[in-house]
Design an enzyme around this catalytic site. Structure first.
Site, PDB file in Angstrom:
ATOM      1  N   LYS A 159     -22.248 -36.273  15.592  1.00 24.82           N
ATOM      2  CA  LYS A 159     -23.657 -36.002  16.259  1.00 24.82           C
ATOM      3  C   LYS A 159     -24.046 -36.890  17.308  1.00 24.82           C
ATOM      4  O   LYS A 159     -24.427 -36.750  18.285  1.00 24.82           O
ATOM      5  CB  LYS A 159     -24.829 -35.768  15.104  1.00 24.82           C
ATOM      6  N   ARG A 216     -33.594 -32.645   8.550  1.00 25.53           N
ATOM      7  CA  ARG A 216     -32.480 -32.854   7.424  1.00 25.53           C
ATOM      8  C   ARG A 216     -32.934 -32.104   6.117  1.00 25.53           C
ATOM      9  O   ARG A 216     -32.226 -32.101   5.231  1.00 25.53           O
ATOM     10  CB  ARG A 216     -32.421 -34.484   7.176  1.00 25.53           C
ATOM     11  N   ARG A 218     -15.750 -46.303  11.221  1.00 24.62           N
ATOM     12  CA  ARG A 218     -16.960 -46.528  11.991  1.00 24.62           C
ATOM     13  C   ARG A 218     -17.325 -48.122  11.290  1.00 24.62           C
ATOM     14  O   ARG A 218     -17.674 -48.904  12.019  1.00 24.62           O
ATOM     15  CB  ARG A 218     -17.956 -45.625  11.825  1.00 24.62           C
ATOM     16  N   ARG A 245     -23.701 -51.179   9.954  1.00 27.70           N
ATOM     17  CA  ARG A 245     -24.644 -50.271   9.199  1.00 27.70           C
ATOM     18  C   ARG A 245     -24.356 -50.260   7.708  1.00 27.70           C
ATOM     19  O   ARG A 245     -23.214 -50.237   7.106  1.00 27.70           O
ATOM     20  CB  ARG A 245     -24.156 -48.909   9.601  1.00 27.70           C
ATOM     21  N   ARG A 252     -24.199 -39.983   0.898  1.00 34.24           N
ATOM     22  CA  ARG A 252     -25.018 -39.062   1.991  1.00 34.24           C
ATOM     23  C   ARG A 252     -24.279 -37.734   2.173  1.00 34.24           C
ATOM     24  O   ARG A 252     -25.233 -36.997   2.469  1.00 34.24           O
ATOM     25  CB  ARG A 252     -24.660 -40.086   3.212  1.00 34.24           C
TER      26      ARG A 252
HETATM   27  P1  AMP Z   1     -28.290 -41.104  10.334  1.00 34.84           P
HETATM   28  O1  AMP Z   1     -28.141 -42.022  11.440  1.00 34.84           O
HETATM   29  O2  AMP Z   1     -28.652 -39.951  10.915  1.00 34.84           O
HETATM   30  O3  AMP Z   1     -26.697 -40.930   9.669  1.00 34.84           O
HETATM   31  O4  AMP Z   1     -29.302 -41.828   9.343  1.00 34.84           O
HETATM   32  C1  AMP Z   1     -29.055 -42.858   8.536  1.00 34.84           C
HETATM   33  C2  AMP Z   1     -30.206 -42.846   7.257  1.00 34.84           C
HETATM   34  O5  AMP Z   1     -31.463 -42.788   7.892  1.00 34.84           O
HETATM   35  C3  AMP Z   1     -30.001 -41.521   6.510  1.00 34.84           C
HETATM   36  O6  AMP Z   1     -28.992 -41.839   5.369  1.00 34.84           O
HETATM   37  C4  AMP Z   1     -31.306 -41.454   5.954  1.00 34.84           C
HETATM   38  O7  AMP Z   1     -31.647 -42.343   4.870  1.00 34.84           O
HETATM   39  C5  AMP Z   1     -32.455 -42.002   6.985  1.00 34.84           C
HETATM   40  N1  AMP Z   1     -32.808 -40.991   7.890  1.00 34.84           N
HETATM   41  C6  AMP Z   1     -32.147 -40.349   9.370  1.00 34.84           C
HETATM   42  N2  AMP Z   1     -32.859 -39.338   9.648  1.00 34.84           N
HETATM   43  C7  AMP Z   1     -33.576 -38.806   8.663  1.00 34.84           C
HETATM   44  C8  AMP Z   1     -34.190 -37.768   8.501  1.00 34.84           C
HETATM   45  N3  AMP Z   1     -34.316 -36.763   9.604  1.00 34.84           N
HETATM   46  N4  AMP Z   1     -35.026 -37.411   7.153  1.00 34.84           N
HETATM   47  C9  AMP Z   1     -34.937 -38.467   6.235  1.00 34.84           C
HETATM   48  N5  AMP Z   1     -34.069 -39.560   6.298  1.00 34.84           N
HETATM   49  C10 AMP Z   1     -33.466 -39.768   7.439  1.00 34.84           C
END
Ligand code: AMP
Length: 189
Positions: free
Chosen positions: A13, A88, A127, A135, A146
């Site tokens: 994404k 999400r 990654r 990260r 996740r």
């Molecule tokens: P991402 O970079 O989108 O993979 O997000 C990394 C982490 O940020 C996720 O595993 C969640 O802990 C938090 N996070 C990001 N976007 C959301 C969202 N829309 N709702 C809740 N937690 C989020």
């Protein structure tokens, strides 16, 4: 053009959003990136989110809904945006719908990017290696968590948006440029 990129962690994404930012000249709105910046800046929101993110759980709907609502009011979102990692949960999707209605905006498309689970775990593990573990949530155990959270809380959004007629699905296992081309065909741009 207001787009949502929907799909499990590691499906691409973020990669696709960054390419589309240049091609469509609209910003990427990544709640994950915004939360990571808040953690780096040690803001109260970042401090509250860090532990939850590190174990692979979701930050509260209230926090992320607030982030998105504020962000899409900014001038650079006037011609649209690409939501990456939001919504999400069904509750977030409902909140987004309400927020867009209040702002007089509509959603153009929701792009679901698909890939098999084994590929996702190895992509995220790679990654982690490439970024030197930048990260904290990119290790195999947390990635599995996740993915589990995705299946349970986020995947229902596929049916949710299919029901609204906005869903398009592209194969995220194809090479990056082919995925981009498939997204652009899906949105007619
Ligand atoms: P991402 O970079 O989108 O993979 O997000 C990394 C982490 O940020 C996720 O595993 C969640 O802990 C938090 N996070 C990001 N976007 C959301 C969202 N829309 N709702 C809740 N937690 C989020």
């Amino acid at each position: 053009m207001r787009l949502i990129l929907l799909g499990p962690p590691g499906v691409g994404k973020g990669t696709q959003a960054k390419i589309l930012v240049d091609q469509l000249a609209i910003p990427q709105l990544s709640t994950g990136d915004i939360l990571r910046s808040a953690i780096a800046a040690k803001t109260p929101m970042g401090l509250a989110a860090k532990e939850v993110m590190d174990r692979g759980d979701l930050v509260s709907d209230e926090i992320v809904n607030g982030i998105v609502s504020e962000r899409i009011d900014q001038a650079d979102c006037a011609n649209g945006f690409i939501l990456d990692g939001f919504p999400r949960t069904v509750a977030q999707a409902d909140a987004l719908g309400t927020m867009l209605t209040h702002k007089g905006m509509t959603l153009d498309a929701v792009i679901e990017i698909t890939a098999d689970a084994g590929t996702l775990v190895s992509r995220v593990a790679n990654r982690a290696k490439e970024t030197g573990g930048a990260r904290a949530d990119d290790n195999v155990e947390v990635v599995r968590k996740r993915l589990e959270v995705y299946r349970e809380l986020t995947e229902p959004l596929v049916a949710y948006y299919r029901g609204k007629g906005t869903l398009k699905t592209v194969d995220g296992m194809a090479p990056v440029e082919e995925v981009t081309a498939a997204i652009r065909r899906a949105i007619g741009r």
